[in-house]
Design an enzyme around this catalytic site. Structure first.
Site, short mmCIF file in Angstrom:
data_model
loop_
_atom_site.label_atom_id
_atom_site.label_comp_id
_atom_site.label_asym_id
_atom_site.label_seq_id
_atom_site.Cartn_x
_atom_site.Cartn_y
_atom_site.Cartn_z
CG ASP A 129 -2.20 -0.76 1.02
OD1 ASP A 129 -2.40 -1.26 -0.10
OD2 ASP A 129 -3.00 -0.87 1.97
CG ASP A 181 2.97 -6.56 10.78
OD1 ASP A 181 2.06 -6.89 10.00
OD2 ASP A 181 2.77 -6.07 11.91
CG ASP A 217 -4.56 -7.30 15.56
OD1 ASP A 217 -5.44 -6.58 16.11
OD2 ASP A 217 -3.35 -7.04 15.63
#
Length: 532
Positions: free
Chosen positions: A136, A195, A289
């Protein structure tokens, strides 16, 4: 007359007026103090003492459970069915399930190679592994670098896909949701999320996937984070102490007692069927999450935490980045609690005691009360009782309870026991921001959905993150980018209270107040984490 220099002469009544005003203010204070200030402050003390006892009971409960778990509970591979997946020359790779690896990114210039390289190095048949980089990024240079890195691994035969979106709707949750819609992942059974700064070991999937294969009621397997830059500065050491308690105690207790805990957003493997049954990823809060974990748990799915399965990651090493992260981590759970508490109460699929655990222990005490009592009691109410000596705080509330809680919190990181006192002062400073964030989340105020990606510096790319001691030379003369006025304001307030206690007090609170003043002052100048 010309030789006489002009003089400014104060009226003779000036000192008298000033003394009269001071006397009137003192009289007003005395008139208001007894009927208003003292009862209100005494009520605040009682509320804070109740919250302190609630937090103490929670910590003692988890301490007892974790001791029982370590001494008597069976290991995960004994509690659940676990059979390693072996390579078979006859079957080939068909006995391996197809796994999707999702790596969400946003302008990760310093660390994008770490997670992509680690994911591509996983020990899993290449035809049963799909790696999806969800970029992104808004920086075109970074996007190009990430795309070229994906192409480089693809040229080596790795099934890696580079995905971008036209907008950042839903932030991380939106990217993950969009990634699951791709046609080439429809045959995947499980999805693992890393991540951009996370670096799993090659055997990560072989140690975790079997639990999902052989236990159809398990939806999530969560690994523990291991921090490559914990020794970088005092700020990272303080974070390590807090997060080690979270993983060593909170996650382990939740997994062992109720098969429920909050998904940490990364280093976890989900059964895709469970994600779909729970309603998929939602972006209604900044803790997508935890949102998914609670919804999946309410549908009867179980979670498993593996404390010995560790994934390398990076801690924020600047105070600015850490503040933004803590705002998201504190505001999000409070906002989710507001939105889901009635859904949890009305749910028919989970046991009553699990509901109590989720609402009271998981949400109310850990995500709200823990922040409020730390800030309100030790940074506001206790200092105010010095200015209003008519209000007494029992020593068991001001000394004994916080001492026991602190000792219980220290079990996660024994190597940092000598930093415990600094950790207390630092946590009190951060409780200001966490309390503010929880209130924003509960009342869904302006910054409730603010999402600022935590900046990573790529400390894991060199040996710097594994140095054996704290670096000793802080850049204390470096001018801060911006002053944190909220911290500086509380530093001034605590300094005044400390001076008053030094002159008039009898409890010697001024020692703590002056030390806490220094902590707020240093934080206000942004000097935490400025070690070189």
């Amino acid at each position: 007359m010309d030789g006489v220099s002009p003089k400014f002469v104060l009226p003779e009544t000036f000192d008298g007026v000033r003394m009269e005003m001071t006397g009137q203010l003192g009289m007003i204070w005395e008139l208001v103090k007894a009927p208003v200030i003292v009862p209100l402050l005494q009520l605040a003390v009682y509320i804070c003492l109740i919250m302190s006892v609630m937090l103490l009971c929670e910590r003692v409960y988890m301490g007892i459970v974790i001791v029982l778990v370590k001494l008597f509970w069976k290991k995960p591979d004994k509690r659940y069915k676990f059979e390693p997946i072996h390579d078979d020359e006859e079957l080939g790779s068909s006995n391996f399930p197809v796994v999707l690896v999702q790596i969400p990114m946003f302008n990760e210039r310093e660390v994008y190679k770490l997670s992509i390289g680690a994911a591509c190095g996983l020990s899993w048949p290449s035809d049963r592994l799909v790696i999806q980089v969800l970029d992104d990024s808004t920086d075109p240079t970074v996007k190009q670098m990430v795309e070229m890195e994906c192409q480089r691994w693809a040229s080596k035969g790795i099934n890696i896909r580079y995905q971008i979106r036209e907008n950042r709707v839903g932030y991380k949750a939106g990217a993950l949701k969009e990634g699951l819609k791709r046609s080439y992942v429809k045959h995947c059974e499980y999805v693992v999320i890393f991540d951009a700064d996370f670096q799993p070991e090659p055997d990560f999937l072989r140690r975790s996937i079997p639990f999902l294969i052989h236990n159809s009621n398990i939806a999530l397997v969560q690994a523990r984070w291991r921090f490559v830059n914990s020794n970088e500065c005092l700020l990272t050491r303080m974070q390590e102490m807090s997060l080690d308690y979270h993983f060593t105690v909170e996650q382990e207790v939740g997994s062992s007692t109720h098969a429920f805990f909050g998904f940490n957003g990364t280093a976890g493997i989900w059964r895709i069927a469970a994600i779909n049954e729970a309603g998929g990823w939602k972006d209604r809060t900044t803790v997508e999450d935890m949102d998914l974990a609670v919804r999946a748990s309410l549908r009867g799915w179980k979670f498993l935490y593996l404390g010995d399965l560790q994934v390398k990651s990076e801690l924020p090493s600047t105070f600015r980045a850490f503040r933004f992260q803590q705002h998201r981590w504190s505001c999000g759970p409070a906002n989710l609690f507001r939105k889901m508490v009635m859904e949890i109460i009305r749910n028919k699929k989970v046991r009553f005691w699990k509901k109590v655990y989720v609402i009271y222990s998981f949400f109310f005490v850990r995500k709200i009360i823990a922040h409020w009592v730390t800030f309100c009691f030790y940074c506001v109410v206790l200092p105010l009782t010095i200015l209003v000596p008519e209000v007494k705080v029992p020593i068991w509330g001001s000394v004994y309870i916080p001492s026991i809680i602190t000792i219980l919190n220290s079990v996660g990181t024994p190597r940092s026991i000598h930093l415990l006192f600094y950790w207390i002062l630092f946590e009190n400073v951060m409780s200001l921001h966490r309390t503010k964030a929880t209130l924003i989340g509960l009342f869904e105020a302006g910054r409730a959905n603010e999402w600022v990606v935590t900046a990573k510096l790529g400390s894991g790319q060199s040996a710097k993150g594994n140095t054996k001691g704290l670096k000793k030379f802080p850049r204390i003369f470096k001018l801060p980018d911006r002053l944190n006025t909220l911290e500086l304001g509380f530093a001034a307030f605590l300094f005044v209270c400390g001076c008053y206690d030094f002159v008039h007090g009898k409890n010697n609170y001024f020692i703590y107040l002056f030390l806490q003043t220094m902590s707020f002052f240093i934080s206000g100048l942004g000097w935490i984490g400025t070690y070189v």
